[in-house]
Design an enzyme around this catalytic site. Structure first.
Site, short mmCIF file in Angstrom:
data_model
loop_
_atom_site.label_atom_id
_atom_site.label_comp_id
_atom_site.label_asym_id
_atom_site.label_seq_id
_atom_site.Cartn_x
_atom_site.Cartn_y
_atom_site.Cartn_z
N SER A 1 0.85 -1.20 0.00
CA SER A 1 0.00 0.00 0.00
C SER A 1 0.88 1.25 0.00
O SER A 1 1.68 1.41 -0.92
CB SER A 1 -0.95 -0.05 1.20
OG SER A 1 -1.89 0.96 1.13
N ASP B 1 -5.11 -4.40 5.45
CA ASP B 1 -5.47 -5.30 4.36
C ASP B 1 -4.34 -6.31 4.18
O ASP B 1 -3.17 -5.98 4.33
CB ASP B 1 -5.67 -4.48 3.07
CG ASP B 1 -6.30 -5.29 1.95
OD1 ASP B 1 -6.82 -6.39 2.22
OD2 ASP B 1 -6.26 -4.82 0.79
N HIS C 1 -2.61 -0.75 -3.47
CA HIS C 1 -3.78 0.11 -3.30
C HIS C 1 -3.63 1.36 -4.15
O HIS C 1 -2.58 1.99 -4.17
CB HIS C 1 -3.94 0.51 -1.83
CG HIS C 1 -4.34 -0.63 -0.96
ND1 HIS C 1 -4.04 -0.70 0.37
CD2 HIS C 1 -5.03 -1.77 -1.24
CE1 HIS C 1 -4.53 -1.82 0.88
NE2 HIS C 1 -5.13 -2.50 -0.08
#
Lengths: 196, 277
Positions: free
Chosen positions: A12, A132, A39
């Site tokens: 991310s 996540d 992401h």
């Protein structure tokens, strides 16, 4: 001994630098495909894949619907789509709702890989500022796959690797700079076992 | 998980989908593997059952339980003006063609809770087509259709939808299209008047006649190639010559049987125009 056929990577914030180093360290003949969730904002184009393609020996591109994941290639999930993999090695996309506040979601990729290919999967959680990937990495581990987590102390954003550590005991806890070599060792070991 | 356990899970999935098809008429046998397996795994984890075969006995006897499974395995996530550049292209390059007809018929296949249907209604109304079109918005799931017909959205989404609307070339103020009540946004009646929500099953039902525009975005990505082809053939049979077919941003007619009968209107927008031949 686990048979290895696929590398899945979740990353991310801080992802561009991390992926440059990780993918840039792999040789063009790296024997496994890599599926990557980074992401992204919903309307990002494929700029990141292009950028990485320019500085890596392996092939880097955005995943297309029903495209076959090939060795020596890295596939990024397109913005606003989840990326999944089937047992036959074809990648699929999905517009399900946000999972773990993200689309694409690392958990979705990891879970689909664990369900489809079980012990043949290596999951890698890198830098990021959310959680996540934690649940997905645990799923990969539970299905007999290999879990690699970037050492939170080494990560630009430590929350995501830390969450992964809290969710499952990784096989390897490594600084970013050592992950590519470890992937190569694992890939050599599993070569010819179960290709996707 | 070893090979044998793997195989048992495959068998369980295919037996269950076969049973569901025979008992309830819903055919998920041609749904793409990865999504359906993941969704079944999630449904199972939330259920009191340990395996799909254990669940199967009750699933085939208890319609209520089946409905919970149906919710779990069909997608019903959508948003207003998803992919603003697509809606901008539709507004700028497709609507001018549609305006040349006295009356236009539209099929929106796989409309889920209706957000895209209402987005399209906004575009058409703003471009002066109010009263000159009818939109058939269909989905496999009747409960979802009922939700869509209500036209009530979560107020918390409105900020994002407003941004999407503006980026898509909206000519008015998005706030004009809904009334806020508590945590809900109630869509304006003018958006609903030309939309007919109806159940339709892409795996089994027939085409709709003489459409000028067919939208089916991010639905076929859940289907195996054979079912994709079936859907595309349905859309083709539904479209008049010169009509438009709109797919999701990661879908394409490339390598599909009907590719030659269509031309891509704008590169990468997944808007195809049927040739007159």
């Amino acid at each position: 001994m686990s048979e290895v056929g696929l590398v899945t990577v979740g990353v991310s914030s801080g992802g561009l630098q991390a992926l440059k180093l990780l993918l840039g360290s792999l040789p063009a003949d790296f024997p496994l495909p890599l599926l990557i969730v980074q992401h992204l904002a919903p309307e990002s184009g494929d700029g990141m894949a292009r950028l990485l393609a320019d500085c890596c020996a392996i092939r880097v591109k955005e995943a297309d619907e029903l495209e076959r994941a090939l060795p020596g290639s890295a596939y990024l999930a397109p913005a606003n789509y989840h990326l999944l993999v089937q047992r036959d090695g074809l990648m699929t996309l999905a517009t399900d709702g946000y999972v773990s506040f993200a689309r694409p979601s690392i958990d979705v990729l990891f879970e689909s890989a664990a369900l489809a290919l079980g012990p043949a999967v290596i999951g890698v959680v890198l830098t990021g500022a959310n959680s996540d990937g934690a649940r997905g990495l645990a799923a990969i581990k539970a299905a007999g796959g290999v879990a690699i987590v970037q050492d939170p102390a080494d990560a630009e954003a430590s929350a995501m690797p830390a969450a992964a550590l809290a969710a499952t005991a990784p096989d390897y806890l490594l600084p970013l700079a050592e992950i590519a070599a470890t992937l190569q060792r694992l890939a050599q070991r599993g070569r010819g076992a179960r290709h996707v | 998980m070893d090979e044998a356990a793997d195989r048992v899970q495959d068998v369980e999935v295919s037996l269950l989908l076969e049973g569901v098809h025979q008992v309830y008429g819903y055919d998920f046998r041609d749904y793409a593997d990865a999504s359906i397996r993941r969704r079944l795994a999630h449904w199972l984890a939330e259920s009191p059952f340990e395996t799909l075969s254990q669940a199967q006995s009750q699933l085939l006897r208890d319609p209520q339980l089946f409905v919970s499974l149906l919710r779990g395995i069909t997608v019903n996530v959508t948003e207003m003006f998803r992919d603003p550049p697509f809606f901008k292209t539709l507004r700028d390059q497709v609507v001018p063609f549609l305006k040349t007809y006295p009356f236009v018929k539209i099929w929106h296949a796989g409309c889920a809770t209706g957000e895209e249907a209402y987005s399209l209604a906004i575009v058409l109304n703003e471009e002066g087509m109010a009263g000159r079109y009818r939109m058939y918005a269909t989905d496999i799931d009747e409960a979802v259709i009922a939700t869509a017909a209500e036209g009530v959205l979560r107020l918390s989404e409105m900020q994002k939808y407003t941004r999407n609307y503006q980026k898509s070339g909206g000519r008015a103020s998005f706030a004009d299209y809904y009334t806020a009540r508590y945590d809900r946004a109630i869509l304006a009646a003018e958006l609903k008047s030309a939309v007919v929500f109806a159940p339709h099953n892409l795996t089994a039902d027939a085409e709709f006649g003489e459409m000028h525009l067919v939208l089916c975005r991010n639905v076929m990505i859940y289907f195996k190639p054979a079912l994709k082809e079936r859907c595309l053939a349905l859309f083709d049979a539904s479209l008049a010559g010169g009509g438009f077919l709109c797919l999701g941003m990661k879908e394409s007619l490339e390598r599909r049987a009907l590719a030659t009968g269509y031309e891509e209107l704008v590169p990468n927008m997944r808007i195809y125009r049927k040739r007159y031949v």
